[in-house]
Design an enzyme around this catalytic site. Structure first.
Site, PDB file in Angstrom:
ATOM      1  N   GLU A  34       0.164  -2.437  12.929  1.00  0.00           N
ATOM      2  CA  GLU A  34       0.247  -3.891  12.814  1.00  0.00           C
ATOM      3  C   GLU A  34       0.580  -4.589  14.132  1.00  0.00           C
ATOM      4  O   GLU A  34       0.708  -5.815  14.154  1.00  0.00           O
ATOM      5  CB  GLU A  34       1.269  -4.254  11.745  1.00  0.00           C
ATOM      6  CG  GLU A  34       0.839  -3.798  10.359  1.00  0.00           C
ATOM      7  CD  GLU A  34       1.916  -3.965   9.302  1.00  0.00           C
ATOM      8  OE1 GLU A  34       1.562  -4.061   8.120  1.00  0.00           O
ATOM      9  OE2 GLU A  34       3.110  -3.990   9.666  1.00  0.00           O
ATOM     10  N   TRP A  72       0.825  -1.211   0.000  1.00  0.00           N
ATOM     11  CA  TRP A  72       0.000   0.000   0.000  1.00  0.00           C
ATOM     12  C   TRP A  72       0.856   1.257   0.000  1.00  0.00           C
ATOM     13  O   TRP A  72       0.363   2.352  -0.295  1.00  0.00           O
ATOM     14  CB  TRP A  72      -0.958   0.011   1.195  1.00  0.00           C
ATOM     15  CG  TRP A  72      -0.307   0.187   2.544  1.00  0.00           C
ATOM     16  CD1 TRP A  72       0.669  -0.590   3.088  1.00  0.00           C
ATOM     17  CD2 TRP A  72      -0.612   1.190   3.518  1.00  0.00           C
ATOM     18  NE1 TRP A  72       1.000  -0.141   4.348  1.00  0.00           N
ATOM     19  CE2 TRP A  72       0.222   0.946   4.636  1.00  0.00           C
ATOM     20  CE3 TRP A  72      -1.506   2.257   3.571  1.00  0.00           C
ATOM     21  CZ2 TRP A  72       0.192   1.739   5.790  1.00  0.00           C
ATOM     22  CZ3 TRP A  72      -1.544   3.048   4.721  1.00  0.00           C
ATOM     23  CH2 TRP A  72      -0.700   2.794   5.810  1.00  0.00           C
ATOM     24  N   ASP A  73       2.136   1.097   0.308  1.00  0.00           N
ATOM     25  CA  ASP A  73       3.066   2.225   0.297  1.00  0.00           C
ATOM     26  C   ASP A  73       2.965   3.010  -1.009  1.00  0.00           C
ATOM     27  O   ASP A  73       3.081   4.239  -1.023  1.00  0.00           O
ATOM     28  CB  ASP A  73       4.514   1.735   0.428  1.00  0.00           C
ATOM     29  CG  ASP A  73       4.749   0.771   1.564  1.00  0.00           C
ATOM     30  OD1 ASP A  73       3.769   0.165   2.038  1.00  0.00           O
ATOM     31  OD2 ASP A  73       5.907   0.609   1.972  1.00  0.00           O
ATOM     32  N   LYS A 106       2.509   0.246  16.517  1.00  0.00           N
ATOM     33  CA  LYS A 106       3.715   0.169  15.697  1.00  0.00           C
ATOM     34  C   LYS A 106       3.893   1.454  14.900  1.00  0.00           C
ATOM     35  O   LYS A 106       5.011   1.939  14.712  1.00  0.00           O
ATOM     36  CB  LYS A 106       3.613  -1.020  14.745  1.00  0.00           C
ATOM     37  CG  LYS A 106       4.819  -1.201  13.828  1.00  0.00           C
ATOM     38  CD  LYS A 106       4.629  -2.396  12.899  1.00  0.00           C
ATOM     39  CE  LYS A 106       5.832  -2.611  11.987  1.00  0.00           C
ATOM     40  NZ  LYS A 106       5.638  -3.757  11.065  1.00  0.00           N
ATOM     41  N   GLN A 107       2.779   2.010  14.424  1.00  0.00           N
ATOM     42  CA  GLN A 107       2.829   3.185  13.559  1.00  0.00           C
ATOM     43  C   GLN A 107       1.488   3.895  13.607  1.00  0.00           C
ATOM     44  O   GLN A 107       0.549   3.436  14.241  1.00  0.00           O
ATOM     45  CB  GLN A 107       3.147   2.769  12.123  1.00  0.00           C
ATOM     46  CG  GLN A 107       2.095   1.892  11.480  1.00  0.00           C
ATOM     47  CD  GLN A 107       2.630   1.099  10.309  1.00  0.00           C
ATOM     48  OE1 GLN A 107       3.354   0.132  10.501  1.00  0.00           O
ATOM     49  NE2 GLN A 107       2.280   1.491   9.100  1.00  0.00           N
TER      50      GLN A 107
END
EC number: 2.4.1.230
Length: 755
Positions: free
Chosen positions: A473, A333-334, A573-574
């Site tokens: 995640e 998806w980046d 995580k993000q």
């Protein structure tokens, strides 16, 4: 335009061989070449990759980007002693302006004799299959016998996995050689043709042994005399087999022969001119701050070009670009979220090509949805060329238990589907390309919307989205993840809008979409402004993350806790909710964005390279410029920082794109909201001026801003919103930012005015 800067390798170290092989990689979107040294080192990973050339090495293996035979390696022997290791003087730099990599070394042999060895090379920007290399050797204080062996080394593998069978190796005349290779599944062919031209009185011979086709060139040099070897390489590949192999190989050889009629410098000049024209329409300049800031911006744009297969809409951008084998060269998806925006605002035809990659792969996405019991299109979490799911089923084995854990991303991280739809709408609103939106765009929007409509589950009198993984995640298999639900609703709403606008005759879809939008339950913002990440997050305990945040990117939390334990704590995580605030700024008030940033950031380790940039952009929108700049700087150091192994297996492509995002969408405040271009600029105190080009609906803009003013030059009249106020610019206008006061930190201006 001032000339882009260079990236220098400060000194030679075997500990940073692979880091700089990635940082200084060269390419053109068709092929990528790691910046490995001519001489061999045990720890050095050579690499050359072609966009779209994937292969599965065997049963149970995953399709991966094929590491091609090496053409850079050269064994240099001087008076019988092989050049390697110690250097008396050292200089190596990558010139972003031309894409040329240069190295100058003074080397002394064991008997004390000194030699200057200079090498340079480039991957052509105007002839995509062409690589040119040059090496010069000059004895400084004694006569010398020099032997250079170089050619095509097909012993290269992907960490031991061989993908190519050697079909044929040939030598033609005195200077030409060619190796032909076929992937082991017989589907793709690669032809590598080489030409070596050497100055002076030399002797040459060829050998072909153990998958190495080499030319050996020897010369006797006097002190002060220079030997120059120029090597040209032409690399073709195909997966269509329209011509016989010999005929196809001969055509490749003829292309090389035409190039060989020119010198290295002539070929470089043509490539450099191509780069100059490219930079002229894309370069960002910043005045003030440290030199690192401008270098980071030039670095980012350079890599954004060389990672992008603008020539081929059947290929997309891998998570490591074409700089290494990390993530096996797969697409995530980046691409749509972190990389496509740069192309969208600089060359929309490239953005269109990247979206058509997804359109070409719709059949595979539809099949994946069908296999899982859903309708529409479920795009693979990791993809290659075919559009099939490429995510490994299991992660690395636990050597204590002997068990493998299933990789959950492909099973539940379905937000990718809505991310692609978001990118389609961004493209449509930025370009107004009706031919795309009425065909490929419509297909992508409808099929992704159908997926969400079928993916939702009924709970009493409403619909919910269960068992998903959001961008965070570390929190797996939850219900009603806010990012996923909001993006799914956006996906379906936009599909419905486009269907109505362009006369879609699928009445059943329109009815189902209307019911989905009416009945889908959305996580609700709390009285304190915080949007819960999912149904269970707020009930989980929080822990002190200071030591883990200090080692961001290393996933050290997993040394102390299992994934199952992490899943039961408030640990991100993000960016997740903060990511949602970035993606859909028009749907959230500034107060809510600020509340989410202040609540979630202390709970976020930033173990993903995608995280800090997004926090920085949202911080900038909230007026937290000191924090925003700190996030941006830390994001630039993910690869460029001091960690000697930060990018051994390739640069972090998304983090590279995020350097551009932070400057343009963060500090310049560029965003697309409800089909309008918004600029809400707020420079950090370190920067006195920021200047950048921008494409918007057929107009080319050049924007220059400082703390007080913004100047906009445009190729045609354009309307946009400056700090929420609608303005029209014709030719060139200068505005005083003090006349455009931005309500409460600049997010969701229209909504705030309504409130």
């Amino acid at each position: 335009m001032t000339r882009p800067v260079t990236l220098s390798e400060p000194h030679f170290s075997q500990h940073t061989l692979n880091k700089y092989a990635s940082l200084m990689a060269q390419g053109n979107g068709y092929l990528g070449l790691r910046a490995s040294h001519e001489e061999d080192y045990t720890r050095q990973t050579r690499g050359m990759y072609l966009a779209g050339l994937y292969h599965r090495a065997g049963k149970g293996e995953i399709n991966e980007l094929v590491n091609l035979p090496d053409v850079v390696g050269m064994e240099i022997a001087i008076n019988g002693e092989v050049f390697s290791l110690s250097h008396e003087a050292w200089q190596r730099e990558l010139d972003f302006a031309s894409g040329e990599l240069r190295r100058n070394v003074v080397w002394r042999t064991s008997n004390g004799s000194g030699y200057t060895i200079a090498s340079r090379r480039f991957v052509s920007a105007d002839q995509l299959p062409l690589i040119a290399l040059e090496i010069t050797i000059t004895p400084l204080d004694a006569d010398a016998s020099v032997l250079i062996s170089t050619g095509i080394d097909a012993t290269q593998t992907n960490h031991g996995r061989q993908h190519l069978d050697e079909t044929q190796v040939r030598v033609f005349g005195q200077h030409l050689m060619q190796g032909s290779y076929t992937t082991q599944d017989g589907r793709s062919d690669v032809a590598i043709s080489c030409c070596c031209k050497v100055s002076g009185d030399v002797q040459q011979c060829y050998t072909a042994k153990e998958r190495r086709l080499l030319q050996h060139t020897s010369a006797q040099l006097h002190a002060g005399e220079t030997m120059t070897l120029q090597k040209l390489v032409w690399i073709d590949w195909r997966d269509d087999r329209q011509a016989a192999l010999d005929e196809w190989g001969s055509a490749s050889l003829r292309q090389l022969e035409m190039c060989a009629q020119q010198s290295y410098d002539q070929l470089l000049a043509a490539s450099t001119e191509n780069w100059r024209q490219w930079w002229q329409k894309r370069r960002i300049t910043v005045n003030g701050g440290e030199a690192h800031d401008q270098q980071a911006l030039d670095y980012a744009l350079y890599h954004l070009r060389i990672m992008t297969p603008a020539h081929d809409e059947r290929s997309s951008i891998a998570a490591k670009g074409l700089t290494g084998e990390g993530y096996k060269g797969h697409v995530f998806w980046d691409t749509e979220v972190f990389l496509l925006p740069f192309h969208l605002f600089s060359d929309p035809t490239v953005a269109r090509s990247l979206l058509r990659y997804r359109w070409h792969n719709l059949p595979g996405a539809q099949e994946k949805a069908r296999r899982n019991g859903w309708q529409g299109a479920l795009f693979p979490w990791e993809s290659a060329r075919s559009g099939e799911e490429e995510t490994p089923e299991f992660a690395a084995i636990n050597i204590r238990t002997g068990l493998r854990q299933k990789v959950a991303s492909a099973q539940a991280e379905h937000h990718l589907v809505a991310d692609i739809a978001w990118a389609v709408i961004q493209y449509w609103q930025t370009t107004g390309d009706e031919s795309f939106i009425a065909h490929e765009g419509m297909a992508l929007l409808l099929e992704t919307a159908k997926f969400w409509i079928s993916r939702a589950v009924r709970v009493n009198d409403r619909l919910e989205i269960h068992d998903v993984i959001g961008p965070d995640e570390y929190t797996e298999h939850v219900n009603n993840n806010a990012y996923t639900s909001y993006m799914a609703r956006y996906n379906v709403q936009q599909a419905l809008n486009i269907a109505r606008q362009f006369g879609c005759s699928d009445d059943a879809f329109i009815h189902r979409a209307e019911m989905f939008l009416k009945e889908l339950w959305m996580p609700e913002i709390q009285p304190d402004g915080v949007l819960p990440q999912d149904d269970s997050f707020m009930a989980k305990p929080a822990i002190n993350l200071a030591k883990y945040k200090a080692a961001a990117g290393k996933q050290t939390i997993l040394l102390d806790y299992s994934r199952a334990e992490v899943n039961e704590m408030q640990i991100l995580k993000q960016a997740d909710v903060v990511m949602l605030n970035y993606m859909l700024p028009e749907q959230f008030s500034a107060a809510s964005c600020l509340a989410n940033l202040q609540f979630y950031e202390p709970r976020t380790i930033h173990d993903s390279s995608l995280s800090k940039a997004i926090h920085g952009i949202v911080a900038a929108r909230c007026g937290l410029l000191t924090q925003s700049y700190q996030f941006w700087r830390e994001g630039t150091e993910i690869d460029l920082g001091a960690d000697p192994h930060s990018c051994d297996d390739g640069i972090h492509a998304a983090a590279t794109g995020a350097i551009w995002l932070g400057a343009i969408q963060g500090f310049a405040g560029v965003s697309v909201r409800d089909g309008e271009l918004h600029l809400n600029p707020a420079l950090p105190e370190q920067w006195q001026q920021l200047s950048f080009p921008l494409f918007w609906q057929g107009c080319e803009l050049q924007v220059t801003l400082d703390a007080q003013r913004i100047a906009i030059r445009t190729s045609a009249p354009v309307s946009l919103r400056l700090n929420g106020q609608l303005i029209t610019v014709a030719e060139e206008s200068v505005f005083c930012l003090g006349d455009f006061i931005l309500p409460f930190n600049g997010t969701a201006t229209k909504h705030q005015e309504d409130e």
